[in-house]
Motif scaffolding. Structure first.
Motif, PDB file in Angstrom:
ATOM      1  N   UNK A 105       0.854  -1.186   0.000  1.00 47.70           N
ATOM      2  CA  UNK A 105       0.000   0.000   0.000  1.00 47.70           C
ATOM      3  C   UNK A 105       0.888   1.234   0.000  1.00 47.70           C
ATOM      4  N   UNK A 106       0.624   2.112  -0.915  1.00 49.63           N
ATOM      5  CA  UNK A 106       1.366   3.366  -0.989  1.00 49.63           C
ATOM      6  C   UNK A 106       0.505   4.447  -0.366  1.00 49.63           C
ATOM      7  N   UNK A 107       1.124   5.351   0.375  1.00 47.53           N
ATOM      8  CA  UNK A 107       0.329   6.462   0.896  1.00 47.53           C
ATOM      9  C   UNK A 107      -0.228   7.262  -0.283  1.00 47.53           C
ATOM     10  N   UNK A 108      -1.476   7.591  -0.190  1.00 48.65           N
ATOM     11  CA  UNK A 108      -2.141   8.288  -1.283  1.00 48.65           C
ATOM     12  C   UNK A 108      -2.749   9.579  -0.742  1.00 48.65           C
ATOM     13  N   UNK A 109      -2.366  10.665  -1.322  1.00 46.10           N
ATOM     14  CA  UNK A 109      -2.912  11.957  -0.941  1.00 46.10           C
ATOM     15  C   UNK A 109      -3.977  12.336  -1.954  1.00 46.10           C
ATOM     16  N   UNK A 110      -5.180  12.525  -1.467  1.00 49.57           N
ATOM     17  CA  UNK A 110      -6.288  12.912  -2.332  1.00 49.57           C
ATOM     18  C   UNK A 110      -6.282  14.432  -2.471  1.00 49.57           C
ATOM     19  N   UNK A 111      -5.728  14.909  -3.580  1.00 51.22           N
ATOM     20  CA  UNK A 111      -5.592  16.343  -3.814  1.00 51.22           C
ATOM     21  C   UNK A 111      -6.952  17.049  -3.828  1.00 51.22           C
TER      22      UNK A 111
END
Length: 125
Positions: A105-111
């Protein structure tokens, strides 16, 4: 009986056992095992202990897990709801019959979400 006016039943379309019966009424896996939808599961090759008798659904899962297989694929291939598969996997994990290979799992930033929060904060000023 298939005469006029009598209903026919397509046994392939009817589940033989209800999901809650397969899991003995449980809705969450026992033990501390958490299995994510995209985590892979693989059989360990161990034999069940005398106290544990896997049901037909669990035996099918074991057959499918000779190679790592994602939980969602197991649900699809066994024709069982994901929640049921997770409960059954919890039993198999507790017995040491399968192991979980966590998905990366990659950290995902929801822009978009961050922009909405920022816009909301700015509107308060």
């Amino acid at each position: 009986m298939t005469g006029a006016g009598s209903a026919t039943l397509d046994w392939d379309a009817v589940p033989v056992v209800r999901p809650y019966a397969v899991t003995q009424g449980r809705t969450a896996p026992s033990g501390a095992a958490h299995v994510g939808l995209i985590d892979a599961v693989v059989a360990t090759g161990e034999w069940p202990q005398a106290h544990f008798r896997p049901g037909p659904e669990q035996r099918r899962i074991l057959e499918l897990c000779h190679r790592p297989k994602p939980v969602v694929d197991l649900a699809s291939e066994t024709d069982l709801p994901v929640g049921v598969v997770r409960v059954l996997l919890g039993d198999l994990i507790d017995e040491g019959l399968v192991r979980v290979i966590p998905a990366q799992r990659k950290p995902h930033t929801d822009q978009r979400l961050l922009r909405m929060v920022l816009d909301g904060l700015q509107s308060l000023l």
